[in-house]
Scaffold this active site. Structure first.
Site, PDB file in Angstrom:
ATOM      1  N   CYS A  55       0.834  -1.203   0.000  1.00  0.00           N
ATOM      2  CA  CYS A  55       0.000   0.000   0.000  1.00  0.00           C
ATOM      3  C   CYS A  55       0.874   1.261   0.000  1.00  0.00           C
ATOM      4  CB  CYS A  55      -0.912  -0.011   1.225  1.00  0.00           C
ATOM      5  SG  CYS A  55      -1.936   1.470   1.372  1.00  0.00           S
ATOM      6  N   ASP A  58      22.287  -4.551 -17.389  1.00  0.00           N
ATOM      7  CA  ASP A  58      22.072  -5.639 -16.440  1.00  0.00           C
ATOM      8  C   ASP A  58      21.054  -6.615 -17.023  1.00  0.00           C
ATOM      9  OD1 ASP A  58      21.449  -7.323 -14.347  1.00  0.00           O
ATOM     10  OD2 ASP A  58      20.999  -5.736 -12.908  1.00  0.00           O
TER      11      ASP A  58
END
Length: 438
Positions: A206, A353
């Site tokens: 949340c 990456d």
């Protein structure tokens, strides 16, 4: 308005076109001459920005086409030049010398990190956000930092937010935009919804109280129907909702009318929902939406089909775990024997990456129908190792040359899928057309 910057942009575009080039150079030149070029423009119609991790190119192009079907003159950066310079190019090369933008509607795809460089400087009517996922950590960093960069320019925004209601990461933007109104799109529970999310996901907490969100069901990744057990944050009521989803026939229903989309996968359904939300907000006739779907152009490399005789090659972009998983789900549904070429690059635009391939469910390819997987690109060895660790049992090989990889796949199967990272996409497309003689 600096007439010089408009003249420079239009002249440089003309000169570049004469030598077969384009891109963002005209905008770069204009911004050098007048860094405030965008803020001095006059617009005669709505300005719509489209951003998000996945789907922004397809969504922006469909919105543009929908307005065109409605008889509007549209400016759009359809080729995907979505940084500030590319956006400046798209606008200034369609601007009169008095600074008036010569269009009824502007629809602009914007890179997520460039929202803060664009939204405060032009009169944005609607900001459409498709979704947020972890993507290119070396460039965009963690998703939280990316969202924060967008939130930083929302407190004074007075337009409309068109948000994916099923993504808590986009819904949270409304909390930072007190002067804006929000329109939400989404998809209700359907035959493809699952009760347990097993895919890599971000943002399951949340944004108000940091409690873990409860999900009634998932569509994919963290996209689904959620609520916070400790506060009022939850999936909002939809302003536009798709129902009766059928991923085989690619059909869906809005307001009791069935439509058929041109693209595959659940992620495409969300793109349709975003476009439909724009349609309703700007009172575009539903006939224009329907006409767009029947004649929607496919952005290069986004589920693009190439056919010659009995052979078919399908090309798709992959760049992060969630987007790649959705592409793999579509391939998984194909029960034909097939060969697959995976092109993995690690240039700056791809993200250097490549560890994200271990969060991607390449196991979806590992069935009896996939007879061959060929790895190529700068990180072909890493991709082959990932498939080896996934226990792929059929023919697995590495090719240094993309042309050779595509040729090898075509020689072994009538059905070929090519999935490629960003900088490899057009190279792979060129290899496909060359090897198929198209």
């Amino acid at each position: 308005m600096s007439k010089l910057s408009v003249l420079a942009a239009r002249t440089s575009l003309c000169l570049l076109s004469m030598v077969g080039r384009g891109g963002s150079m005209p905008g770069t030149i204009a911004l050098k001459l007048d860094p405030d070029s965008l803020s001095k423009l006059k617009f005669n119609g709505p300005v719509i920005l489209v951003t998000g991790t996945n789907g922004k190119t397809s969504t922006a192009n469909m919105i543009s086409s929908m307005f065109e079907k409605a008889g509007k003159r549209v400016i759009s950066n359809r080729k995907g030049d979505n940084m500030k310079a590319g956006i400046t190019t798209a606008i200034l090369t369609h601007t009169k010398m008095n600074g008036t933008v010569d269009a009824d509607v502007c629809v602009l795809e914007v890179d997520e990190l460039n929202i803060r460089h664009v939204l405060p400087y032009i009169p944005v009517s609607a900001l459409v956000v498709t979704n947020f996922f972890r993507d290119q950590l070396d460039r965009a960093k963690e998703m939280e930092q990316l969202i924060n960069s967008i939130e930083s320019v929302l407190p004074n925004y007075q337009g409309t937010l068109v948000l994916n209601g099923d993504d808590p990461n986009t819904v949270r933007l409304a909390l930072k935009a007190p002067k804006a109104n929000a329109v939400y799109f989404g998809i209700g529970q359907n035959q493809y919804s699952v009760l347990n999310g097993l895919e890599a996901a971000e943002g399951k907490f949340c944004p108000i109280c940091a409690s873990r969100l409860h999900y009634d069901y998932y569509q994919y990744s963290h996209i689904g129907h959620y609520s916070c057990p400790n506060c009022d944050f939850k999936t909002p009521e939809y302003d536009v909702a798709l129902s009766d989803i059928n991923l085989t026939s690619q059909t869906f229903v809005i307001d009791q009318h069935q439509y058929q989309g041109p693209y595959e996968g659940m992620y495409s359904m969300y793109n349709y929902a975003a476009v439909a939300a724009v349609m309703k907000h700007f009172n575009v006739p539903a006939t224009a939406f329907d006409a767009m779907l029947k004649d929607a152009p496919k952005p290069a490399g986004r589920n693009e089909h190439f056919t010659k005789g009995n052979q078919e090659v399908i090309l798709n972009l992959i760049k992060n775990p969630t987007g790649a998983n959705e592409v793999l789900k579509v391939i998984e549904q194909d029960q034909n024997e097939k060969a697959i070429v995976i092109v993995l690059n690690d240039k700056e635009q791809d993200g250097t990456d490549v560890s994200w391939i271990y969060d991607t469910h390449f196991e979806k390819l590992m069935d009896d129908q996939t007879k061959q997987i060929i790895c190529t690109g700068r990180r072909a060895g890493d991709m082959a190792l990932r498939l080896f660790y996934g226990d792929y049992q059929n023919d697995l090989s590495i090719e240094d040359d993309i042309d050779q990889a595509v040729s090898k796949a075509l020689a072994s199967s009538e059905h070929v899928y090519v999935i490629a990272t960003y900088t490899a996409l057009l190279v792979a497309r060129k290899a496909i057309t060359k090897e198929m003689g198209l």
